[in-house]
Scaffold this motif. Sequence first.
Motif, PDB file in Angstrom:
ATOM      1  N   TYR A 128       0.849  -1.192   0.000  1.00  0.00           N
ATOM      2  CA  TYR A 128       0.000   0.000   0.000  1.00  0.00           C
ATOM      3  C   TYR A 128       0.878   1.232   0.000  1.00  0.00           C
ATOM      4  O   TYR A 128       2.079   1.150   0.243  1.00  0.00           O
ATOM      5  CB  TYR A 128      -0.914   0.016   1.232  1.00  0.00           C
ATOM      6  CG  TYR A 128      -0.161   0.120   2.550  1.00  0.00           C
ATOM      7  CD1 TYR A 128       0.602  -0.935   3.023  1.00  0.00           C
ATOM      8  CD2 TYR A 128      -0.196   1.291   3.309  1.00  0.00           C
ATOM      9  CE1 TYR A 128       1.318  -0.847   4.211  1.00  0.00           C
ATOM     10  CE2 TYR A 128       0.514   1.389   4.500  1.00  0.00           C
ATOM     11  CZ  TYR A 128       1.261   0.311   4.950  1.00  0.00           C
ATOM     12  OH  TYR A 128       1.966   0.410   6.111  1.00  0.00           O
ATOM     13  N   LYS A 151      -9.781  -1.098   7.119  1.00  0.00           N
ATOM     14  CA  LYS A 151     -10.287  -1.041   5.755  1.00  0.00           C
ATOM     15  C   LYS A 151     -11.534  -1.899   5.631  1.00  0.00           C
ATOM     16  O   LYS A 151     -11.586  -2.997   6.187  1.00  0.00           O
ATOM     17  CB  LYS A 151      -9.205  -1.554   4.794  1.00  0.00           C
ATOM     18  CG  LYS A 151      -9.592  -1.454   3.334  1.00  0.00           C
ATOM     19  CD  LYS A 151      -8.404  -1.611   2.421  1.00  0.00           C
ATOM     20  CE  LYS A 151      -8.823  -1.575   0.959  1.00  0.00           C
ATOM     21  NZ  LYS A 151      -9.303  -0.262   0.498  1.00  0.00           N
ATOM     22  N   THR A 187     -14.926  -4.973   8.301  1.00  0.00           N
ATOM     23  CA  THR A 187     -13.875  -3.982   8.526  1.00  0.00           C
ATOM     24  C   THR A 187     -12.707  -4.673   9.208  1.00  0.00           C
ATOM     25  O   THR A 187     -12.872  -5.243  10.287  1.00  0.00           O
ATOM     26  CB  THR A 187     -14.409  -2.851   9.420  1.00  0.00           C
ATOM     27  OG1 THR A 187     -15.623  -2.383   8.852  1.00  0.00           O
ATOM     28  CG2 THR A 187     -13.410  -1.725   9.511  1.00  0.00           C
ATOM     29  N   CYS A 190      -5.636  -3.067   9.434  1.00  0.00           N
ATOM     30  CA  CYS A 190      -4.553  -3.155   8.459  1.00  0.00           C
ATOM     31  C   CYS A 190      -3.193  -3.345   9.124  1.00  0.00           C
ATOM     32  O   CYS A 190      -2.161  -3.341   8.454  1.00  0.00           O
ATOM     33  CB  CYS A 190      -4.502  -1.903   7.600  1.00  0.00           C
ATOM     34  SG  CYS A 190      -5.966  -1.674   6.608  1.00  0.00           S
ATOM     35  N   LYS A 233     -10.175   4.961   8.496  1.00  0.00           N
ATOM     36  CA  LYS A 233     -10.501   4.148   7.310  1.00  0.00           C
ATOM     37  C   LYS A 233      -9.561   4.463   6.156  1.00  0.00           C
ATOM     38  O   LYS A 233      -9.391   5.622   5.765  1.00  0.00           O
ATOM     39  CB  LYS A 233     -11.941   4.427   6.864  1.00  0.00           C
ATOM     40  CG  LYS A 233     -12.974   3.749   7.734  1.00  0.00           C
ATOM     41  CD  LYS A 233     -13.530   2.497   7.059  1.00  0.00           C
ATOM     42  CE  LYS A 233     -14.416   1.719   8.024  1.00  0.00           C
ATOM     43  NZ  LYS A 233     -15.798   2.214   8.069  1.00  0.00           N
ATOM     44  N   LYS A 235      -8.946   4.247   2.295  1.00  0.00           N
ATOM     45  CA  LYS A 235      -9.794   4.084   1.113  1.00  0.00           C
ATOM     46  C   LYS A 235      -9.010   3.507  -0.067  1.00  0.00           C
ATOM     47  O   LYS A 235      -9.570   2.891  -0.951  1.00  0.00           O
ATOM     48  CB  LYS A 235     -10.376   5.442   0.698  1.00  0.00           C
ATOM     49  CG  LYS A 235     -11.185   6.128   1.771  1.00  0.00           C
ATOM     50  CD  LYS A 235     -12.628   5.648   1.728  1.00  0.00           C
ATOM     51  CE  LYS A 235     -13.543   6.383   2.685  1.00  0.00           C
ATOM     52  NZ  LYS A 235     -13.007   6.828   3.954  1.00  0.00           N
ATOM     53  N   TRP A 238      -4.918  -1.507  -0.649  1.00  0.00           N
ATOM     54  CA  TRP A 238      -4.167  -2.122   0.437  1.00  0.00           C
ATOM     55  C   TRP A 238      -4.292  -3.622   0.282  1.00  0.00           C
ATOM     56  O   TRP A 238      -5.379  -4.125   0.005  1.00  0.00           O
ATOM     57  CB  TRP A 238      -4.731  -1.682   1.788  1.00  0.00           C
ATOM     58  CG  TRP A 238      -4.066  -2.331   2.973  1.00  0.00           C
ATOM     59  CD1 TRP A 238      -2.977  -1.861   3.648  1.00  0.00           C
ATOM     60  CD2 TRP A 238      -4.443  -3.552   3.615  1.00  0.00           C
ATOM     61  NE1 TRP A 238      -2.651  -2.712   4.661  1.00  0.00           N
ATOM     62  CE2 TRP A 238      -3.525  -3.765   4.665  1.00  0.00           C
ATOM     63  CE3 TRP A 238      -5.442  -4.497   3.402  1.00  0.00           C
ATOM     64  CZ2 TRP A 238      -3.585  -4.877   5.503  1.00  0.00           C
ATOM     65  CZ3 TRP A 238      -5.514  -5.600   4.238  1.00  0.00           C
ATOM     66  CH2 TRP A 238      -4.594  -5.788   5.282  1.00  0.00           C
TER      67      TRP A 238
END
Lengths: 372, 424
Positions: A128, A151, A187, A190, A233, A235, A238
């Motif tokens: 990412y 995410k 959700t 990450c 969050k 967007k 990733w």
Amino acid sequence: MRAIGIILAGGNNHRIKQLTQKRAVCAMPIAGSYRSIDFALSNMSNSHINKVAVLTQYNAGSLNEHLSSSKWWDFGRKQGGLFVQTPAVTAESNAWYRGTADAIAQNLSFLKNSHEPYVVIVSGDCVYKMDYNKVLEYHIEKKADITIVCKDMEPNVNVERFGILKMNEDSRIEEFEEKPVVAKSNTISCGIYVVRRRLLIEMIERCSEEDRYDFVKDILIRYKNQKRIYGYKLKEYWSNIATVDDYFRTNMDFLKPEIRNYFFKQYPDVYSKVDDLPPAKYNVGAKIKNSLISSGCIVNGTVEDSVIFKETYIGSNCYIKNSIILNDVYIGDNTHIENCIVESRGTIRANSYHKGEDGIEIVVEHNDRYSL
Amino acid sequence: MVKKEMIAMLLAGGQGSRLGVLTSKVAKPAVSFGSKYRIIDFPLSNCINSGVDTVGVLTQYQPLRLNTHIGIGIPWDLDRNIGGVTVLPPYEKSTNSEWYTGTANAIYQNIAYMETYDPEYVLILSGDHIYKMDYEVMLDFHKQNGAEVTIAVMPVPMEEAKRFGIMITDENRRITDFEEKPANPRSNLASMGIYIFNWKTLKEALLANSEQPGLDFGKHLIPYCHQKGAPLYAYEFNGYWKDVGTLHSFWEANMELIDIVPEFNLYEEYWKIYTKSEILPPQYLSPDSVVEKSIIGEGCEISGQVYNSVIGCGVTIGAGTVVRDSIIMNQTQIGENCELYKAVVAENVEIEDNVKLGIGEAVPNETDPGIYDHDLVTVGERSVIPKGITVGKNSVVFGITTPDDYTDGNLPSGKTLIKAGDKL
């Protein structure tokens, strides 16, 4: 700078099978020219985080080799720099890193000797681009104790190997389950955290007094209700690479023009160790369709829908389809490779046939290589 | 205490006017070569591979690109605490400030730099040749013979010898005489412009000849040392060596790299050529692309057809475009449905859709027939060629051109269209 960085790069993951027999997950080659950890390191560098520790343990050699010089990520500094920390025998301890929190605990002096108020903790096995300063600003604005980057995954993605979060309308995290059997939301965490340095030291010290070693279980989940833990969050793109399927898919994502454009053509750049390889060479008989070819390759055969890493030799009349060929592989003439990941430095004899019938086959072949 | 046995002085100040518009904005050593490299990468890589870790690079003409490329020498591992690479431009002095007026004059003006390292030997190199050479072997030869000056030479065909500086030697390779571009050569050993001097000899010769206008190694310094009776030896080199001084030889040397096993092999492990890599990602070849007998640099996006060509880094070639026998340098963008034949396209050029280069009957170039020949079509850096233009052979385009610059969307063979200049 207001933050220092910690990259957790110690892990092994059995889900990536033979591919980590000789390297750490964070040293997995990505997109032809990179290693997984390059993304975290470049993000740190591009976020102007000047002091970064890489905590490594499993197959640390592979990573040390890649990080032999810190200049490629612009960490060759007098102030700050790159600190690669493997477990060491000390007066207090002779243990391996028993978990992510323990890894930080064993390097507590790195935190204590810094003066920056915040710490950005990330894992090194994700692909990412991110400006960590944005998370830091959000963290300060929310008056959070800990901020977790998360995410929303597509509904069809199996998220059960991740940490699953549930936030309230203010983005404060209400539920956090690590690798649940059945996920309650889509959700995921990450593995990117922002926390105040002093608070982190406090929590880590307490953790290690109680013989608790895991950052997610023993800090995030345990302190969920006591501390203000917020979600940020993400967007943009990733991807975690820690299973064979995800690793394969992540590499294949780079065949899409929008992904290449996002990572390669737009500011900021992703950096990696420079290998000084000659340009790729295509001889008569080379046919390449929808593929990425890296420097140092010599191609004599057909390649379709594949990612070919550096210094690969593809013999005449070969057919490579929907595959990933890692660095420095020699593929003899008339070989057929389909739906495979070929392990690096392999030598595949002429007239071989490899096809992943149901799913991706990992090909590890080390035959003698005839070279001049 | 600083002490280096041998340091190198690399002459990189020349314009190289026979490369035409390719060197109008950059010094010749900074011109790109072999897809991802620049000419100066070859002598610099030779230095580090030979264990010479102190290199002074003498710059003068258009040094910007060269300076950025060299930086602090990281790509060649020449970022050293002591030594490493130093860029040496001409500088103002309290009296007698001047440009570098000749090859040896440039060295003369940097005596102070060389003295810092207290060298035994000084290696003089030029920044415009393509070759791989171990200077350490040459130094061993120099020491064995007790030479004060050793000149690297290579045997050339007798009929070509008249184009070079020719060394005449005895059976021990001691130089007995030399001739500059002789009509009737007495030997076929051509000087490669690579010298090893004993520092004492070099310094004495430079000081003794400092008043000579345009002080030059071949014309003044070597004859001076010879007259003084200093032992001069010729070191014979038999590997690949190419002077890429003319547009045609530059094109030819590039094309030699795409042979199955090229005479000059970049793929050998043990004598790597280093360069500053600005672009890292792999190259992408689309489902419609055709690439054959070509070398292609990092980060290219190829959707067209490429045959027998050398493509730099970060180049885009649109769908339906055909590139044949051409050199395309870094970051150039080529639109769709173009045709390029024997084109030399410099860096950052924008060629819009449906442009055709190298079409029609060959006619000698009207302004510089000696430069733009062999049917090549040359496009200078940062040029723009608008949609639908056709350009002939032996022609040259340089600058941001618009359809108004062409008659009926056409630039016939042999024409020169130069819009850019020193003005910004």
